[in-house]
Design a protein around this motif. Structure first.
Motif, short mmCIF file in Angstrom:
data_model
loop_
_atom_site.label_atom_id
_atom_site.label_comp_id
_atom_site.label_asym_id
_atom_site.label_seq_id
_atom_site.Cartn_x
_atom_site.Cartn_y
_atom_site.Cartn_z
N ASN A 125 36.85 40.59 36.82
CA ASN A 125 36.76 40.46 35.36
C ASN A 125 38.12 40.78 34.72
O ASN A 125 38.58 41.92 34.78
CB ASN A 125 35.69 41.43 34.84
N ASP B 214 36.53 33.89 45.49
CA ASP B 214 36.75 34.84 44.40
C ASP B 214 36.64 34.11 43.07
O ASP B 214 37.24 33.05 42.89
CB ASP B 214 38.16 35.45 44.51
N THR C 228 33.74 38.88 42.47
CA THR C 228 34.07 38.54 41.09
C THR C 228 35.14 39.50 40.58
O THR C 228 35.20 40.66 40.99
CB THR C 228 32.83 38.63 40.17
N GLU D 223 31.93 29.12 34.31
CA GLU D 223 31.03 29.80 35.26
C GLU D 223 30.07 28.84 35.97
O GLU D 223 29.90 28.90 37.19
CB GLU D 223 30.24 30.91 34.55
N THR E 83 36.20 35.82 36.10
CA THR E 83 35.26 35.49 35.02
C THR E 83 35.05 36.67 34.09
O THR E 83 35.04 37.83 34.53
CB THR E 83 33.89 35.08 35.62
N PRO F 192 30.87 38.40 34.98
CA PRO F 192 30.53 38.57 36.41
C PRO F 192 29.03 38.67 36.67
O PRO F 192 28.57 38.28 37.74
CB PRO F 192 31.26 39.86 36.81
#
Ligand code: ADE
Length: 231
Positions: A36, A4, A34, A145, A7, A10
């Protein structure tokens, strides 16, 4: 394995998921999700970051926003989450990623990777929500990232499903099979090109000699500064 990534971007991971070896790993049952934080922020206008106390440039990801995001996604207090799964905070000052660390992560059933942005995280995120602060090198990226992709790529290639050939990851650079040394050089056809010949031993078919030759080249590279990740 369940991966997972928390971020603000994404979309970056759509490209990553589309790469052949990652897609293979997903088809094999590994999972990449992902999350957010902007979708969970309790602040108005989708706010997720703020100016640093004490002054200075840039913005810092807020601890209350990360708390809400992790709590919303996992349904538990993030302080407890790190006891249920490894939660990596990606930060240049963290534990340096090496093959041994990758092996350690590859043995986990699930990990969460927290990506900082701009000037990074409020330190309380690292202190209270993360199990491990992790760095991929002593330089500063614009966010976590790319570091998350580096880690996931390195971890997934250790697991069944990512690489075509089951043994491909066993004897690679810095692995225990190579005593922590970098990998030996590889050659393929043509056996001679512009006068540059492939070492004779590799064409000999003598498996033991080939093994010895490779081990020796690997050691040479290690001694020349390629470094060993083993004690
Ligand atoms: N975020 C920004 N720079 C980083 C680095 N070098 N490693 C991990 N995460 C980061």
């Amino acid at each position: 394995m369940q991966l997972d990534v928390v971020t603000l971007f994404p979309d970056w991971f759509d490209w990553f998921r589309g790469q052949r070896h990652i897609a293979n790993a997903m088809a094999h049952g590994h999972e990449l999700r992902t999350l957010n934080p902007r979708e969970h922020t309790p602040l108005s206008g989708g706010q997720v970051d703020d100016t640093p106390f004490g002054g200075g440039a840039g913005m810092v990801l807020r601890v209350d926003v990360m708390d809400a995001a992790l709590r919303g996604f996992y349904g538990v207090d993030p302080v407890d989450l790190r006891h249920q799964r490894r939660v990596l905070a990606l930060t240049p000052g963290g534990r340096m990623l090496d093959d041994r660390f990758v092996e350690e992560l590859a043995a986990e059933p699930a990990i969460t990777l927290l990506c900082g942005r701009y000037e990074g995280f409020d330190e309380r995120i690292v202190q209270h929500f993360a199990s491990d602060p992790v760095s991929i090198g002593r330089y500063v990226l614009s966010g976590g990232e790319l570091a998350a992709m580096v880690i996931m790529d390195a971890v997934l290639r250790k697991l069944p499903g990512s690489l075509g050939h089951a043994d491909s990851a066993l004897e690679e650079s810095f692995s225990a099979a190579l005593g922590g040394d970098p990998e030996y050089p590889h050659y393929t056809r043509p056996a001679e090109y512009r006068g540059w010949k492939v070492p004779e031993v590799l064409l000999s078919g003598h498996h033991e000699e080939i093994h010895q030759w490779r081990r020796a080249r690997s050691r040479e590279r290690g001694a020349a500064g390629g470094g060993s990740s083993l004690p």
